[in-house]
Design a protein around this motif. Structure first.
Motif, short mmCIF file in Angstrom:
data_model
loop_
_atom_site.label_atom_id
_atom_site.label_comp_id
_atom_site.label_asym_id
_atom_site.label_seq_id
_atom_site.Cartn_x
_atom_site.Cartn_y
_atom_site.Cartn_z
N GLY A 1 -3.13 -3.63 4.04
CA GLY A 1 -3.17 -4.38 2.79
C GLY A 1 -4.10 -3.77 1.75
O GLY A 1 -4.91 -2.89 2.04
N TYR A 2 -3.96 -4.25 0.53
CA TYR A 2 -4.77 -3.79 -0.60
C TYR A 2 -5.94 -4.74 -0.86
O TYR A 2 -5.86 -5.94 -0.59
CB TYR A 2 -3.92 -3.72 -1.88
CG TYR A 2 -3.27 -2.38 -2.14
CD1 TYR A 2 -3.18 -1.40 -1.15
CD2 TYR A 2 -2.73 -2.09 -3.39
CE1 TYR A 2 -2.58 -0.17 -1.41
CE2 TYR A 2 -2.12 -0.87 -3.65
CZ TYR A 2 -2.06 0.08 -2.66
OH TYR A 2 -1.46 1.29 -2.92
N ARG A 3 -6.97 -4.16 -1.41
CA ARG A 3 -8.09 -4.93 -1.95
C ARG A 3 -8.07 -4.77 -3.47
O ARG A 3 -7.99 -3.64 -3.96
CB ARG A 3 -9.43 -4.45 -1.37
CG ARG A 3 -9.50 -4.63 0.14
CD ARG A 3 -10.82 -4.13 0.73
NE ARG A 3 -10.84 -4.35 2.17
CZ ARG A 3 -11.20 -5.48 2.75
NH1 ARG A 3 -11.61 -6.50 2.00
NH2 ARG A 3 -11.18 -5.62 4.06
N GLU B 1 -2.24 -18.71 0.09
CA GLU B 1 -2.17 -18.31 1.49
C GLU B 1 -1.85 -16.83 1.64
O GLU B 1 -2.30 -16.18 2.59
CB GLU B 1 -1.12 -19.16 2.21
CG GLU B 1 -1.48 -20.64 2.28
CD GLU B 1 -0.47 -21.45 3.06
OE1 GLU B 1 0.60 -20.89 3.42
OE2 GLU B 1 -0.73 -22.64 3.30
N GLU B 2 -1.06 -16.31 0.70
CA GLU B 2 -0.74 -14.89 0.68
C GLU B 2 -0.61 -14.41 -0.75
O GLU B 2 -0.26 -15.18 -1.65
CB GLU B 2 0.59 -14.60 1.41
CG GLU B 2 0.59 -14.89 2.88
CD GLU B 2 1.90 -14.47 3.54
OE1 GLU B 2 2.49 -13.44 3.11
OE2 GLU B 2 2.35 -15.16 4.48
N MET B 3 -0.88 -13.11 -0.94
CA MET B 3 -0.67 -12.46 -2.23
C MET B 3 -0.02 -11.12 -1.98
O MET B 3 -0.30 -10.45 -0.98
CB MET B 3 -2.01 -12.28 -2.96
CG MET B 3 -1.91 -11.52 -4.28
SD MET B 3 -3.54 -11.32 -5.08
CE MET B 3 -3.08 -10.31 -6.50
N ALA C 1 -2.71 -8.99 6.30
CA ALA C 1 -1.41 -8.91 5.66
C ALA C 1 -0.57 -10.12 6.06
O ALA C 1 -0.42 -10.42 7.25
CB ALA C 1 -0.70 -7.62 6.06
N GLY C 2 -0.02 -10.83 5.08
CA GLY C 2 0.67 -12.08 5.35
C GLY C 2 2.06 -11.89 5.95
O GLY C 2 2.75 -10.91 5.68
N ILE C 3 2.48 -12.87 6.76
CA ILE C 3 3.78 -12.81 7.41
C ILE C 3 4.91 -12.81 6.40
O ILE C 3 5.86 -12.01 6.50
CB ILE C 3 3.95 -14.01 8.38
CG1 ILE C 3 2.93 -13.93 9.51
CG2 ILE C 3 5.37 -14.04 8.94
CD1 ILE C 3 3.07 -12.70 10.38
N PRO D 1 7.60 -1.15 -1.73
CA PRO D 1 8.05 -2.09 -2.76
C PRO D 1 7.28 -3.41 -2.73
O PRO D 1 7.21 -4.12 -3.72
CB PRO D 1 9.53 -2.30 -2.41
CG PRO D 1 9.56 -2.12 -0.93
CD PRO D 1 8.56 -1.06 -0.60
N VAL D 2 6.70 -3.72 -1.54
CA VAL D 2 5.82 -4.89 -1.43
C VAL D 2 4.55 -4.46 -0.72
O VAL D 2 4.60 -3.87 0.36
CB VAL D 2 6.49 -6.04 -0.65
CG1 VAL D 2 5.47 -7.15 -0.35
CG2 VAL D 2 7.66 -6.63 -1.43
N MET D 3 3.42 -4.75 -1.34
CA MET D 3 2.13 -4.42 -0.74
C MET D 3 1.32 -5.71 -0.60
O MET D 3 0.92 -6.32 -1.60
CB MET D 3 1.37 -3.42 -1.59
CG MET D 3 -0.01 -3.07 -1.04
SD MET D 3 0.02 -2.33 0.63
CE MET D 3 0.79 -0.75 0.27
N PRO D 4 1.05 -6.16 0.63
CA PRO D 4 0.21 -7.34 0.81
C PRO D 4 -1.20 -7.11 0.27
O PRO D 4 -1.72 -6.00 0.35
CB PRO D 4 0.20 -7.53 2.33
CG PRO D 4 1.41 -6.79 2.83
CD PRO D 4 1.57 -5.64 1.90
#
Length: 402
Positions: free
Chosen positions: A222-224, A336-338, A363-365, A346-349
């Motif tokens: 995941g990203y910060r 809960e998730e971003m 990283a969210g489900i 294409p999607v980065m948690p």
């Protein structure tokens, strides 16, 4: 055109906290900007320097120097091919790739661009991407010659990819107003400047995917991110994918200086706007997917496709419904998730914002479920193309086996 609001009160200034530079809202002056930029770049140690004459190169010397400079990075160069309307064709030798120094997109940022993905020998979302490129061109007052109609642009893109023998990668399509010697800027423009013929230029750059990226598990880590002190774009400029990307660059440099992967634009009312080269989305309590409604960023085609896929594959994603509305920073941080959504991800948690964990800090489900949907959607079918997947004519351009 909507009015563009900008206040110097919302431009970052630099203060030093604990000996380290930090951006804050306030007055910006040249000294502060120089100080901040200097903190981002590696500083050279002071040393004795000498003053030497500047060489004047002959044509042959310049060509040899140009080839040496370009060939020095050939081993790490991932650019496979380039189409240039100035050259009138495609080149695959990196030494021959370049843009004129008087090109408008270089001197003035007067150009628009589009990214297109190449996946498994097919171009993904080609029609939608070319449509948007042409819309952006019209908004930027870049008049395309009649020969560059949609079908011709698509063919040139496909053949440039084929010439580079690229199976997986990215195509960057650039449209420029043209070479600036034919365009007058500023108050001193002659009366007949607007009537002059503007010869737009087209560049198509094909870059292969780096093997390490294909195998990367970065999306699992995941990203910060951090709240960016850089002001948002407004109105007309916010909806234009232009080559003037100074704000996005400063957002990323500021984030990287603080050990983050990206910065997040926040508007004057404290609402989330987006990130450079992407949109954001949040999973709230009850499985509600919330997409910020904002006028400060371009709505990505990836986000549009995400919404379609979630609606079509509802049972496969733990989402109860989708909402489009304004989202405050406080609400966003309590989600809960971003996730960041854009063609290059294409999607980065996102696992942390301003040092605070998002959800459980992992990283969210739902983010991973949506990423799987988009990745699967981009993969070409086993046989033939679809409305979303356009087969690349490798055999025609290269003699490669189908």
């Amino acid at each position: 055109m909507n009015s563009i609001r900008f206040s110097m009160a919302h431009v970052p200034r630099v203060e030093r906290i604990g000996g380290h530079p930090s951006l804050h809202w306030g007055c910006l002056d040249h000294a502060h900007m120089i100080q901040r930029c200097s903190s981002i770049c590696t500083r050279a140690q002071k040393q004795d320097v000498s003053i030497v004459p500047t060489r004047r190169l002959g044509t042959q010397e310049a060509m040899e120097a140009w080839q040496r400079a370009n060939s020095a990075g050939m081993e790490t160069n991932r650019v496979q091919s380039l189409y240039s309307s100035q050259l009138g064709g495609i080149v695959t030798d990196a030494c021959m790739m370049g843009v004129n120094v008087d090109e408008s997109l270089v001197l003035h940022g007067h150009g628009v661009y589009e990214h297109v993905r190449v996946v498994g020998g097919y171009v993904y979302q080609l029609d939608d991407r070319v449509d948007r490129l042409m819309t952006m061109s019209d908004r930027a007052n870049i008049r395309l010659p009649k020969k560059w109609h949609k079908d011709q642009l698509k063919r040139t893109i496909l053949e440039t990819v084929a010439a580079g023998k690229c199976m997986d990668g990215t195509v960057t399509v650039l449209l420029s107003l043209g070479r600036s010697h034919g365009v007058a800027y500023g108050l001193g423009a002659p009366d007949n400047a607007r009537d002059r013929a503007m010869e737009a230029n087209l560049y198509i750059i094909v870059t292969k995917e780096h093997p390490s990226r294909a195998a990367s598990d970065e999306y699992l880590r995941g990203y910060r991110v951090k709240t960016s002190p850089i002001p948002c774009k407004y109105g007309y400029f916010a909806r234009l994918k232009s080559m003037d990307r100074f704000q996005d660059t400063m957002v990323m440099l500021d984030a990287q200086a603080d050990g983050c992967n990206s910065g997040v634009y926040v508007d004057e009312q404290g609402h989330v706007a987006g990130v450079p080269e992407g949109n954001v989305a949040f999973v709230m309590k009850g499985g509600v997917l919330v997409i910020p409604e904002t006028e400060h960023t371009v709505a990505t085609l990836t986000m549009s496709r995400l919404i379609e896929l979630v609606n079509d594959h509802h049972p496969e994603v733990d989402i109860s419904r989708i909402e489009k509305r304004q989202v405050s920073v406080d609400e966003a941080k309590s989600s809960e998730e971003m996730m960041i959504v854009g063609s290059q991800y294409p999607v980065m948690p996102v696992v942390a914002w301003d040092g605070e964990p998002i959800g459980d800090g992992e990283a969210g489900i739902v983010s991973l479920q949506i990423r799987t949907l988009l990745q699967t959607d981009a993969c070409p079918p086993k046989e033939g193309g679809t409305d979303l997947h356009t087969e690349i004519p490798y055999g025609y351009m290269t003699g490669m086996m189908q």
